[in-house]
Write a protein that holds these residues in place. Structure first.
Motif, PDB file in Angstrom:
ATOM      1  N   VAL A 100      -9.556 -15.902   0.728  1.00  0.00           N
ATOM      2  CA  VAL A 100     -10.207 -15.599   1.999  1.00  0.00           C
ATOM      3  C   VAL A 100     -11.718 -15.766   1.916  1.00  0.00           C
ATOM      4  O   VAL A 100     -12.384 -15.904   2.940  1.00  0.00           O
ATOM      5  N   SER A 101     -12.246 -15.742   0.705  1.00  0.00           N
ATOM      6  CA  SER A 101     -13.672 -15.893   0.498  1.00  0.00           C
ATOM      7  C   SER A 101     -13.896 -16.213  -0.972  1.00  0.00           C
ATOM      8  O   SER A 101     -12.947 -16.202  -1.764  1.00  0.00           O
ATOM      9  N   HIS A 102     -15.124 -16.471  -1.328  1.00  0.00           N
ATOM     10  CA  HIS A 102     -15.454 -16.773  -2.719  1.00  0.00           C
ATOM     11  C   HIS A 102     -15.126 -15.555  -3.597  1.00  0.00           C
ATOM     12  O   HIS A 102     -15.711 -14.490  -3.429  1.00  0.00           O
ATOM     13  N   GLY A 103     -14.161 -15.689  -4.472  1.00  0.00           N
ATOM     14  CA  GLY A 103     -13.783 -14.614  -5.374  1.00  0.00           C
ATOM     15  C   GLY A 103     -12.966 -13.512  -4.737  1.00  0.00           C
ATOM     16  O   GLY A 103     -12.749 -12.466  -5.344  1.00  0.00           O
ATOM     17  N   ALA A 104     -12.492 -13.709  -3.511  1.00  0.00           N
ATOM     18  CA  ALA A 104     -11.705 -12.698  -2.809  1.00  0.00           C
ATOM     19  C   ALA A 104     -10.402 -13.317  -2.309  1.00  0.00           C
ATOM     20  O   ALA A 104     -10.394 -14.430  -1.779  1.00  0.00           O
ATOM     21  N   PHE A 105      -9.326 -12.572  -2.474  1.00  0.00           N
ATOM     22  CA  PHE A 105      -7.984 -13.052  -2.125  1.00  0.00           C
ATOM     23  C   PHE A 105      -7.250 -11.967  -1.359  1.00  0.00           C
ATOM     24  O   PHE A 105      -7.580 -10.787  -1.463  1.00  0.00           O
ATOM     25  N   VAL A 106      -6.237 -12.375  -0.605  1.00  0.00           N
ATOM     26  CA  VAL A 106      -5.416 -11.420   0.133  1.00  0.00           C
ATOM     27  C   VAL A 106      -3.957 -11.654  -0.251  1.00  0.00           C
ATOM     28  O   VAL A 106      -3.532 -12.783  -0.496  1.00  0.00           O
ATOM     29  N   LYS A 107      -3.208 -10.567  -0.317  1.00  0.00           N
ATOM     30  CA  LYS A 107      -1.777 -10.672  -0.591  1.00  0.00           C
ATOM     31  C   LYS A 107      -1.095 -11.367   0.588  1.00  0.00           C
ATOM     32  O   LYS A 107      -1.596 -11.334   1.717  1.00  0.00           O
ATOM     33  N   THR A 108       0.045 -11.966   0.334  1.00  0.00           N
ATOM     34  CA  THR A 108       0.782 -12.628   1.408  1.00  0.00           C
ATOM     35  C   THR A 108       2.133 -11.951   1.611  1.00  0.00           C
ATOM     36  O   THR A 108       2.601 -11.185   0.767  1.00  0.00           O
ATOM     37  N   ARG A 109       2.727 -12.247   2.755  1.00  0.00           N
ATOM     38  CA  ARG A 109       4.082 -11.773   3.058  1.00  0.00           C
ATOM     39  C   ARG A 109       4.798 -12.870   3.825  1.00  0.00           C
ATOM     40  O   ARG A 109       4.155 -13.769   4.385  1.00  0.00           O
ATOM     41  N   LEU A 110       6.098 -12.790   3.877  1.00  0.00           N
ATOM     42  CA  LEU A 110       6.891 -13.776   4.594  1.00  0.00           C
ATOM     43  C   LEU A 110       6.958 -13.395   6.066  1.00  0.00           C
ATOM     44  O   LEU A 110       7.374 -12.283   6.413  1.00  0.00           O
ATOM     45  N   ASN A 111       6.531 -14.292   6.944  1.00  0.00           N
ATOM     46  CA  ASN A 111       6.600 -14.059   8.380  1.00  0.00           C
ATOM     47  C   ASN A 111       8.050 -14.215   8.805  1.00  0.00           C
ATOM     48  O   ASN A 111       8.643 -15.286   8.627  1.00  0.00           O
ATOM     49  N   LYS A 112       8.625 -13.169   9.382  1.00  0.00           N
ATOM     50  CA  LYS A 112      10.048 -13.211   9.720  1.00  0.00           C
ATOM     51  C   LYS A 112      10.366 -14.139  10.891  1.00  0.00           C
ATOM     52  O   LYS A 112      11.508 -14.532  11.072  1.00  0.00           O
ATOM     53  N   PHE A 113       9.360 -14.511  11.671  1.00  0.00           N
ATOM     54  CA  PHE A 113       9.607 -15.397  12.801  1.00  0.00           C
ATOM     55  C   PHE A 113       9.492 -16.869  12.420  1.00  0.00           C
ATOM     56  O   PHE A 113      10.284 -17.689  12.860  1.00  0.00           O
ATOM     57  N   THR A 114       8.490 -17.201  11.616  1.00  0.00           N
ATOM     58  CA  THR A 114       8.279 -18.601  11.254  1.00  0.00           C
ATOM     59  C   THR A 114       8.833 -18.948   9.876  1.00  0.00           C
ATOM     60  O   THR A 114       9.010 -20.127   9.575  1.00  0.00           O
TER      61      THR A 114
ATOM     62  N   LEU B  47       4.690 -18.160   4.633  1.00  0.00           N
ATOM     63  CA  LEU B  47       3.881 -17.121   4.015  1.00  0.00           C
ATOM     64  C   LEU B  47       2.581 -16.979   4.793  1.00  0.00           C
ATOM     65  O   LEU B  47       1.884 -17.954   5.046  1.00  0.00           O
ATOM     66  N   THR B  48       2.258 -15.754   5.183  1.00  0.00           N
ATOM     67  CA  THR B  48       1.047 -15.471   5.935  1.00  0.00           C
ATOM     68  C   THR B  48       0.307 -14.327   5.255  1.00  0.00           C
ATOM     69  O   THR B  48       0.890 -13.588   4.460  1.00  0.00           O
ATOM     70  N   PRO B  49      -0.977 -14.146   5.560  1.00  0.00           N
ATOM     71  CA  PRO B  49      -1.694 -13.009   4.998  1.00  0.00           C
ATOM     72  C   PRO B  49      -1.008 -11.703   5.387  1.00  0.00           C
ATOM     73  O   PRO B  49      -0.480 -11.569   6.496  1.00  0.00           O
ATOM     74  N   ALA B  50      -1.013 -10.742   4.479  1.00  0.00           N
ATOM     75  CA  ALA B  50      -0.317  -9.488   4.710  1.00  0.00           C
ATOM     76  C   ALA B  50      -1.058  -8.563   5.665  1.00  0.00           C
ATOM     77  O   ALA B  50      -0.526  -7.526   6.046  1.00  0.00           O
ATOM     78  N   ALA B  51      -2.274  -8.926   6.064  1.00  0.00           N
ATOM     79  CA  ALA B  51      -3.049  -8.098   6.979  1.00  0.00           C
ATOM     80  C   ALA B  51      -3.875  -8.998   7.898  1.00  0.00           C
ATOM     81  O   ALA B  51      -4.072 -10.178   7.626  1.00  0.00           O
ATOM     82  N   SER B  52      -4.352  -8.396   8.980  1.00  0.00           N
ATOM     83  CA  SER B  52      -5.155  -9.147   9.957  1.00  0.00           C
ATOM     84  C   SER B  52      -6.573  -9.374   9.431  1.00  0.00           C
ATOM     85  O   SER B  52      -6.999  -8.764   8.443  1.00  0.00           O
ATOM     86  N   LEU B  53      -7.302 -10.221  10.121  1.00  0.00           N
ATOM     87  CA  LEU B  53      -8.682 -10.523   9.755  1.00  0.00           C
ATOM     88  C   LEU B  53      -9.529  -9.256   9.708  1.00  0.00           C
ATOM     89  O   LEU B  53     -10.298  -9.051   8.772  1.00  0.00           O
ATOM     90  N   GLU B  54      -9.373  -8.395  10.696  1.00  0.00           N
ATOM     91  CA  GLU B  54     -10.183  -7.185  10.770  1.00  0.00           C
ATOM     92  C   GLU B  54      -9.906  -6.248   9.597  1.00  0.00           C
ATOM     93  O   GLU B  54     -10.822  -5.686   9.002  1.00  0.00           O
ATOM     94  N   VAL B  55      -8.642  -6.082   9.240  1.00  0.00           N
ATOM     95  CA  VAL B  55      -8.266  -5.201   8.133  1.00  0.00           C
ATOM     96  C   VAL B  55      -8.768  -5.769   6.808  1.00  0.00           C
ATOM     97  O   VAL B  55      -9.329  -5.045   5.977  1.00  0.00           O
ATOM     98  N   VAL B  56      -8.583  -7.066   6.616  1.00  0.00           N
ATOM     99  CA  VAL B  56      -9.039  -7.712   5.383  1.00  0.00           C
ATOM    100  C   VAL B  56     -10.559  -7.610   5.259  1.00  0.00           C
ATOM    101  O   VAL B  56     -11.083  -7.266   4.195  1.00  0.00           O
ATOM    102  N   ALA B  57     -11.285  -7.883   6.345  1.00  0.00           N
ATOM    103  CA  ALA B  57     -12.746  -7.825   6.307  1.00  0.00           C
ATOM    104  C   ALA B  57     -13.223  -6.407   6.003  1.00  0.00           C
ATOM    105  O   ALA B  57     -14.127  -6.218   5.177  1.00  0.00           O
ATOM    106  N   LYS B  58     -12.621  -5.416   6.639  1.00  0.00           N
ATOM    107  CA  LYS B  58     -13.020  -4.021   6.400  1.00  0.00           C
ATOM    108  C   LYS B  58     -12.816  -3.646   4.939  1.00  0.00           C
ATOM    109  O   LYS B  58     -13.702  -3.071   4.297  1.00  0.00           O
ATOM    110  N   GLU B  59     -11.663  -3.980   4.397  1.00  0.00           N
ATOM    111  CA  GLU B  59     -11.374  -3.650   3.003  1.00  0.00           C
ATOM    112  C   GLU B  59     -12.292  -4.417   2.049  1.00  0.00           C
ATOM    113  O   GLU B  59     -12.778  -3.862   1.056  1.00  0.00           O
ATOM    114  N   LEU B  60     -12.549  -5.685   2.348  1.00  0.00           N
ATOM    115  CA  LEU B  60     -13.427  -6.488   1.499  1.00  0.00           C
ATOM    116  C   LEU B  60     -14.851  -5.937   1.516  1.00  0.00           C
ATOM    117  O   LEU B  60     -15.486  -5.812   0.464  1.00  0.00           O
ATOM    118  N   PHE B  61     -15.363  -5.581   2.688  1.00  0.00           N
ATOM    119  CA  PHE B  61     -16.709  -5.025   2.768  1.00  0.00           C
ATOM    120  C   PHE B  61     -16.803  -3.693   2.018  1.00  0.00           C
ATOM    121  O   PHE B  61     -17.814  -3.404   1.396  1.00  0.00           O
TER     122      PHE B  61
END
Length: 142
Positions: free
Chosen positions: A50-64, A67-81
């Motif tokens: 998701v960024s230089h030196g930062a990664f997000v866990k993935t999960r399987l999207n049950k509709f498509t 593999l998609t990120p396990a959290a939304s942009l807002e959640v990932v950004a908050k946790e990363l900050f």
């Protein structure tokens, strides 16, 4: 146990969604080995960059079925900050909307940076964080 297995286990046992490259420096191996294993995990779809030196866990999207990120942009950004110890505030548009000054719903993915400049690009599932400067004077109407 192989380094890859140890890193997979470490990532799986973490409570949050964000994993930093620096989280693995205590495993007693070189930086290049950590990078190689992280690249393998990205190729396998276990994590996404998701960024230089930062990664997000993935999960399987049950509709498509992808593999998609396990959290939304807002959640990932908050946790990363939080992990990077960067103080951020809600965007100006969100502050105005929540205080009733406007009825326009602000677009997501914007934050105000408090006290320092940030060049880090954060992208999750094609959406990117935008940075706004904090106003020099507090908003008089708030």
């Amino acid at each position: 146990m192989k380094l890859e297995d140890r890193m997979v286990r470490s990532i799986a046992l973490r409570k949050g969604f964000v994993v930093l490259r620096s989280d693995f420096t205590d495993m007693g191996v070189s930086d290049s080995q950590i990078t190689r294993v992280l690249n393998k995990l990205i190729a396998r779809g276990f994590i996404q960059r998701v960024s230089h030196g930062a990664f997000v866990k993935t999960r399987l999207n049950k509709f498509t079925g992808e593999l998609t990120p396990a959290a939304s942009l807002e959640v990932v950004a908050k946790e990363l900050f939080e992990k990077l110890k960067v103080d951020v505030l809600p965007s100006n548009g969100l502050v105005e909307y929540n205080s009733g000054l406007t009825t326009q719903i602000p677009p997501g993915g914007a934050v105000r940076v408090k006290g320092r400049r940030i060049n880090r690009k954060i992208v999750v599932a094609g959406r990117e964080i935008r940075y706004e400067k904090s106003p020099r004077k507090p908003l008089a109407h708030l």
